[in-house]
Design an enzyme around this catalytic site. Structure first.
Site, mmCIF file in Angstrom:
data_model
loop_
_atom_site.group_PDB
_atom_site.id
_atom_site.type_symbol
_atom_site.label_atom_id
_atom_site.label_comp_id
_atom_site.label_asym_id
_atom_site.label_seq_id
_atom_site.Cartn_x
_atom_site.Cartn_y
_atom_site.Cartn_z
ATOM 1 C CG HIS A 101 34.709 34.832 43.682
ATOM 2 N ND1 HIS A 101 33.543 34.670 44.395
ATOM 3 C CD2 HIS A 101 34.791 36.160 43.411
ATOM 4 C CE1 HIS A 101 32.955 35.840 44.547
ATOM 5 N NE2 HIS A 101 33.688 36.759 43.966
ATOM 6 C CG HIS A 103 37.931 39.471 42.075
ATOM 7 N ND1 HIS A 103 37.034 39.767 41.089
ATOM 8 C CD2 HIS A 103 37.197 39.306 43.211
ATOM 9 C CE1 HIS A 103 35.805 39.798 41.601
ATOM 10 N NE2 HIS A 103 35.881 39.527 42.881
#
Ligand code: 5GP
Ligand code: ZN
Length: 137
Positions: A101, A103
């Site tokens: 992922h 941010h």
């Protein structure tokens, strides 16, 4: 390309509800449940890749393009004054969820957050040694 024990696979697939701010066939972008600042979001690929090392090159390119697009829209809508992109790989680097992922962290004047590191002070010789270590075949 999914891991049945992975919470981000379930969120990306829409099986666990999330505050989704963008979705296409490859990605879902969700608001972080423990935001560093107002609007902190995460780009999740819908396929499971544990980290950057596992991410295919073309997907890595797509992530960066999407990060730019989201940063632009979020900056306009949230009125933030800056923006951090952050991406952790491995427990040592602070990764806590082992599904890749990125941010997206909007930054505001006086938001009280510190996304920083202590500056080192290597000698020229040490820098040369590290440069050689990385670039030698
Ligand atoms: P990491 O430390 O792995 O780079 O980041 C994990 C991030 O995922 C953290 O910022 C944490 O707040 C967020 N997070 C963990 N579990 C959930 C969840 O179930 N839903 C959402 N929206 N965010 C989560
Ligand atoms: Zn996953």
């Amino acid at each position: 390309m999914r891991d049945n024990n992975c919470i981000f696979c379930k969120i990306a697939a829409g099986e666990i509800p999330s505050k989704t701010i963008y979705e296409d066939d490859k990605f879902r972008v969700i608001l972080d449940l423990g935001p560093a600042t107002k609007g902190h979001a995460l780009i999740l690929p819908k396929n499971h890749y544990a980290n950057l090392y596992e991410l295919p090159e073309d997907t890595a390119g797509d992530v960066m393009k999407l990060a730019k697009k989201m940063a632009t829209v979020m900056t306009e809508k949230l009125g933030c004054q800056g923006f951090n992109l952050m991406q952790n790989n491995g427990e040592t680097a602070g990764q806590t969820v082992f599904h890749f992922h990125m941010h997206l962290i909007p930054r505001y004047e006086n938001d009280g957050q510190e996304i920083n590191w202590k500056l080192g002070s290597p000698t020229q010789e040490e820098l040369e040694e590290i440069k050689n270590l990385i670039t030698e075949n």
